[in-house]
Design a protein around this motif. Structure first.
Motif: not given
Length: 169
Positions: A135-156
């Motif tokens: 899992y990865s998520c970019e932030y600007s202070g307290r808010k998500k800002h940019g790309q969030e990456m996560c894995l689906d149920d199949d691992g993609a």
């Protein structure tokens, strides 16, 4: 001559990799002044590890200092009898005392890494399992800002874009 080279090499390795013995003292034996840690005993900047222990003697926190500047902080889970487990590790900017650079939280199946900018604002949060980012998520202070990456149920990997805290459509 050969002996001198060996001695210099050992000194370099010990100094470079921090292998010299450090003072380990109770946190009550130091004080903070202008963001620097000093020993009560001599008023000198503290280098070493300051510990906070629970009533039963178990270590709860450790702070690592060099020349009075905090470098790292360790927080431990409650464990039985000398079997401490690291819960959180905080790395500080040696040029700006008490400014967090990275916080690593340890869970049973993954680690959560949070990175901060020079102003102390969160910039990135990652979760890692066996060294791989899950899992990865970019932030600007307290808010998500940019790309969030996560894995689906199949691992993609799935990617979601955020702008100022709002999901981009």
């Amino acid at each position: 001559m050969k002996n001198l080279i060996v001695q210099i090499s050992f000194l370099f390795l010990f100094n470079h990799f921090g292998l010299f013995a450090q003072d380990t003292i109770s946190n009550e034996k130091i004080y903070i002044d202008n963001d620097l840690a000093f020993k009560y005993s001599d008023g000198q900047p503290f280098s070493g590890i300051a510990q906070i222990r629970k009533k039963n003697g178990q270590i709860a926190f450790e702070m690592e200092y060099e020349d009075g500047v905090i470098l790292k902080q360790y927080v431990y889970y409650r464990r039985k009898k000398n079997n401490r487990k690291l819960a959180t590790k905080v790395l500080y900017d040696p040029q700006k005392p008490w400014k967090e650079v990275t916080e690593i939280r340890y869970f049973s199946s993954f680690e959560e890494w949070t990175f901060y900018d020079e102003n102390g604002n969160r910039t990135l949060k990652e979760q890692r399992k066996n060294g791989e980012i899950i899992y990865s998520c970019e932030y600007s202070g307290r808010k998500k800002h940019g790309q969030e990456m996560c894995l689906d149920d199949d691992g993609a990997k799935m990617f979601i874009e955020y702008v100022n805290g709002k999901r981009k459509k």
